[in-house]
Scaffold this motif. Structure first.
Motif, PDB file in Angstrom:
ATOM      1  N   SER A   1      65.965 -35.339 -53.665  1.00 54.84           N
ATOM      2  CA  SER A   1      65.341 -36.038 -52.547  1.00 54.84           C
ATOM      3  C   SER A   1      65.975 -35.613 -51.229  1.00 54.84           C
ATOM      4  O   SER A   1      67.062 -35.020 -51.191  1.00 54.84           O
ATOM      5  CB  SER A   1      65.478 -37.552 -52.727  1.00 54.84           C
ATOM      6  OG  SER A   1      66.849 -37.931 -52.716  1.00 54.84           O
TER       7      SER A   1
ATOM      8  N   HIS B   1      56.018 -48.884 -52.660  1.00 52.87           N
ATOM      9  CA  HIS B   1      56.900 -47.778 -53.011  1.00 52.87           C
ATOM     10  C   HIS B   1      56.221 -46.922 -54.072  1.00 52.87           C
ATOM     11  O   HIS B   1      55.283 -47.364 -54.747  1.00 52.87           O
ATOM     12  CB  HIS B   1      58.242 -48.304 -53.531  1.00 52.87           C
ATOM     13  CG  HIS B   1      59.379 -47.353 -53.323  1.00 52.87           C
ATOM     14  ND1 HIS B   1      59.796 -46.961 -52.076  1.00 52.87           N
ATOM     15  CD2 HIS B   1      60.178 -46.702 -54.200  1.00 52.87           C
ATOM     16  CE1 HIS B   1      60.817 -46.124 -52.191  1.00 52.87           C
ATOM     17  NE2 HIS B   1      61.056 -45.952 -53.474  1.00 52.87           N
TER      18      HIS B   1
ATOM     19  N   PHE C   1      60.128 -42.562 -47.350  1.00 54.02           N
ATOM     20  CA  PHE C   1      60.372 -42.366 -48.783  1.00 54.02           C
ATOM     21  C   PHE C   1      61.376 -41.234 -48.981  1.00 54.02           C
ATOM     22  O   PHE C   1      61.141 -40.297 -49.739  1.00 54.02           O
ATOM     23  CB  PHE C   1      59.055 -42.050 -49.492  1.00 54.02           C
ATOM     24  CG  PHE C   1      57.969 -43.060 -49.226  1.00 54.02           C
ATOM     25  CD1 PHE C   1      57.971 -44.284 -49.874  1.00 54.02           C
ATOM     26  CD2 PHE C   1      56.956 -42.799 -48.320  1.00 54.02           C
ATOM     27  CE1 PHE C   1      56.979 -45.220 -49.630  1.00 54.02           C
ATOM     28  CE2 PHE C   1      55.955 -43.716 -48.069  1.00 54.02           C
ATOM     29  CZ  PHE C   1      55.973 -44.937 -48.724  1.00 54.02           C
TER      30      PHE C   1
ATOM     31  N   ILE D   1      62.750 -40.520 -52.610  1.00 58.84           N
ATOM     32  CA  ILE D   1      61.829 -40.128 -53.672  1.00 58.84           C
ATOM     33  C   ILE D   1      61.904 -38.619 -53.857  1.00 58.84           C
ATOM     34  O   ILE D   1      61.761 -37.851 -52.900  1.00 58.84           O
ATOM     35  CB  ILE D   1      60.384 -40.557 -53.349  1.00 58.84           C
ATOM     36  CG1 ILE D   1      60.327 -42.069 -53.114  1.00 58.84           C
ATOM     37  CG2 ILE D   1      59.446 -40.164 -54.463  1.00 58.84           C
ATOM     38  CD1 ILE D   1      60.709 -42.884 -54.320  1.00 58.84           C
TER      39      ILE D   1
ATOM     40  N   TYR E   1      51.462 -44.833 -56.261  1.00 62.12           N
ATOM     41  CA  TYR E   1      51.899 -45.780 -55.240  1.00 62.12           C
ATOM     42  C   TYR E   1      51.678 -47.202 -55.723  1.00 62.12           C
ATOM     43  O   TYR E   1      50.570 -47.579 -56.117  1.00 62.12           O
ATOM     44  CB  TYR E   1      51.132 -45.544 -53.938  1.00 62.12           C
ATOM     45  CG  TYR E   1      51.603 -46.423 -52.806  1.00 62.12           C
ATOM     46  CD1 TYR E   1      52.794 -46.151 -52.146  1.00 62.12           C
ATOM     47  CD2 TYR E   1      50.858 -47.528 -52.401  1.00 62.12           C
ATOM     48  CE1 TYR E   1      53.230 -46.954 -51.104  1.00 62.12           C
ATOM     49  CE2 TYR E   1      51.297 -48.331 -51.367  1.00 62.12           C
ATOM     50  CZ  TYR E   1      52.483 -48.042 -50.727  1.00 62.12           C
ATOM     51  OH  TYR E   1      52.929 -48.846 -49.708  1.00 62.12           O
TER      52      TYR E   1
END
Length: 649
Positions: free
Chosen positions: A292, A93, A282, A285, A87
């Motif tokens: 994702s 992010h 997120f 990701i 992180y």
């Protein structure tokens, strides 16, 4: 520009060639005039990696015969194959780790592991409504306080270094519980460490979670500065980055609140229907390397609806294909364990063709003691004979071998790591059982597939997968993430927990209590009774009038501790070692859809907390009940979760 003048000609400044991404005339043709790489052709692989797309086969024809099987959309992800993300506090992010992992990293990586774990929990708290400060709310609360009315204030986390010079003030700290060299308990964050006094601390909610050194917790209390240190400033190990003088008197201690999976990914409607983005999160990701949520989630849900849910809705009484059978600790050196396994497999072998479970999970320890630690070749030969006996048992069920995937999760007593650990806690994650001992089991699967005219390479036949501990089971891309973990974590929590003061009296319907689903079925209920789904509805009479069994309270306490920490090994390195560069597989963030926790020191249960189904089958042999086998059956995508089942053999 040359000598302060703009030159004309091929090197002159113009609108046409100032931003052209063309290779220079230098020897390095891989860079452009702007220092970027040329964008000659963007392949699908490059774009997929950038936007979290997966190679799960989205371009393939969905009507293909091989894609009709649910196992075609399943993938087992080992701990050493999972992508490593850290992180970034500045960008808020997650970024992929650039360094190459190593089993023998430098000592600085230990600090990096703690820093990343702290940052993940800290940003999770800041996303919680209780820790968000609104300008409108602050102004309104100020007006209410001036008028004499009480108003609810949001919580604020104070760094430990900011306690200096603030004697007698109240603060809330977020940090890791540590034990100082002097033996005193302390709390540490990224700015410093301070001694803790929890003699008057009360857990919020009371007796709802464990608190052990190595956990990151929230503590509310008062800072008390030592008299001899007042006015002396920073010296020695005191101050920022070291141990701060004085102590922190804690009055309330609690776990950092958990965050639901859909809130982490920033997407709602994960259970079907229309997908709506709720902002933040997120979702782009790719935490598992299967795509994702924002990129492949909607299409994967349509595929799941077509393969799993529609057949189940047409005939609710028929057993579904999307079932995962979880068998707990299977000690192969005990003949009764193989008899129990044979009975369980015989129950599923009678299911209609096309309705057998898609996956069987068999967890270790596969031996009662660490046979590899005995020395010589006798231990390894005996260890291989145990798996040969397991192969003979599996050979009696050819239909299951050709239609299901068998996943084997090792324990601390399995090879090779038990050769030097002697059965003690080994570093996590740990590698699977070597192929040297499991070759006959693989030959049994190959023979069954060949007899049926199938092959495991094309996705039609069954297969045996020996995975790591822990590992991930992904189904339909990011739609279903099942964590497989084998550890006696309950006993370790009881041994190393911090003793706290208990409340004198607590209200019966405390709104801070978290309502979970039922755990181990009571003696008055059948063992295969479906578990309820948790919610925050206080109208449930079970939570208000009927006292819950001890096993249910134990299961809820264990589940809340583990999921609130968002980490599978919240202990000190001396109690549960962890490879510093491979901490990514231990994170439970985003929250998985299901967690299989094989713990023989805890009662068998199947509970749901914040949308995550947590199941513990325990040992296959029920302690104190001769001739009884126990396992867990988990139905994927039904919303019911898992259920504990028992049978006699």
């Amino acid at each position: 520009m040359s000598g302060g003048k703009i030159m004309t000609g091929p090197r002159g400044l113009s609108r046409q060639n100032s931003l052209m991404l063309e290779p220079t005339e230098d020897a390095d043709h891989s860079k452009t005039r702007l220092g970027l790489r040329p964008t000659t052709s963007l392949t699908r692989d490059d774009s997929s990696a950038s936007f979290g797309m997966s190679s799960i086969g989205l371009d393939e024809e969905p009507d293909d015969e091989t894609l009709q099987d649910v196992r075609r959309w399943m993938k087992v992800i080992g701990a050493f194959d999972q992508p490593r993300y850290t992180y970034n506090v500045a960008k808020k992010h997650f970024e992929k780790a650039a360094s190459k992992p190593s089993l023998l990293p430098p000592a600085s990586h230990k600090t990096d592991a703690f820093r990343n774990r702290y940052n993940v929990i800290h940003q999770r708290l800041l996303r919680n409504e209780a820790f968000q400060i609104s300008t409108v709310t602050s102004a309104r609360n100020t007006g209410l306080r001036r008028g004499g009315s009480a108003a609810t204030q949001s919580h604020k986390i104070t760094p430990i270094a900011n306690l200096l010079g603030r004697h007698g003030s109240n603060h809330m700290l977020l940090g890791m519980l540590v034990v100082l060299p002097t033996g005193n308990l302390a709390i540490s964050d990224l700015t410093g460490t301070i001694t803790l006094d929890l003699s008057h601390a009360v857990a919020i909610p009371e007796d709802s979670a464990w608190f052990t050194p190595g956990m990151i917790v929230l503590i509310d209390g008062v800072y008390e500065e030592e008299e001899e240190s007042i006015g002396k400033g920073l010296s020695g190990s005191s101050g920022v980055g070291g141990t701060i003088g004085g102590r922190f008197q804690g009055f309330f201690i609690g776990q950092p609140p958990c965050e639901k999976r859909r809130a982490t990914l920033g997407v709602s409607g994960l259970d079907g229907g229309v997908d709506h983005t709720i902002g933040g999160g997120f979702g782009w990701i790719d935490f598992l390397g299967v795509g994702s949520e924002r990129a492949v989630g909607p299409r994967m849900r349509k595929t799941e609806q077509r393969l799993l849910r529609q057949p189940a809705l047409s005939d609710p009484d028929s057993p579904g294909r999307g079932r995962v059978v979880i068998v707990g600790e299977l000690n192969l050196d005990q003949p009764r364990s193989l008899q129990a396994l044979k009975k369980i497999l015989s129950l599923y072998a009678t299911d209609p063709e096309g309705s057998t479970p898609m996956t069987f999970v068999l967890a270790g320890n596969f031996t009662t003691h660490a046979v590899m630690a005995r020395g010589g070749s006798g231990g390894s030969i005996e260890y291989k004979e145990f798996f040969d006996a397991l192969a003979s048992t599996l050979a009696d069920f050819p239909m299951l071998l050709t239609t299901a995937t068998f996943i084997f999760v090792p324990g601390d007593n399995d090879g090779w790591v038990s050769a030097f650990s002697g059965g003690a806690a080994v570093p996590l994650p740990r590698k699977p059982v070597p192929d040297l001992f499991t070759s006959r089991i693989k030959r049994v699967f190959a023979a069954a597939n060949a007899e049926a005219g199938l092959s495991s390479t094309d996705g039609r036949g069954g297969e045996a997968i020996w995975t790591t501990n822990p590992s991930r089971l992904s189904l339909f891309g990011p739609n279903h993430e099942i964590v497989l973990f084998r550890d006696d974590i309950s006993a370790r929590l009881r041994r190393s927990s911090v003793r706290l003061k208990s409340k004198a009296a607590a209200p019966a319907d405390d709104p801070e209590d978290i309502a979970m689903s039922g755990a181990n079925p009571t003696p008055s209920s059948p063992p295969d009774e479906a578990m309820d789904i948790d919610d925050n509805n206080n109208n449930n009479p079970t939570t208000t009038t009927t006292p819950l069994p001890y096993d249910t309270l134990t299961a809820r306490k264990l589940v809340k501790t583990l999921l609130d920490q968002g980490y599978l090994a919240p202990f000190r390195q001396a109690l549960r070692p962890v490879h510093w560069d491979y901490t990514a597989p231990l994170y439970l963030y985003p929250l998985p859809t299901a967690l299989v926790l094989v713990d023989t020191t805890a009662p068998a249960f199947a509970v749901t907390y914040e949308g995550c189904h947590v199941m513990n089958p325990g040992s296959i042999l029920v302690s104190g009940r001769r001739g009884v086998a126990r396992w867990v059956e988990y139905a994927v995508g039904t919303g019911v979760g898992g259920r504990v089942r028992e049978c006699t053999f």
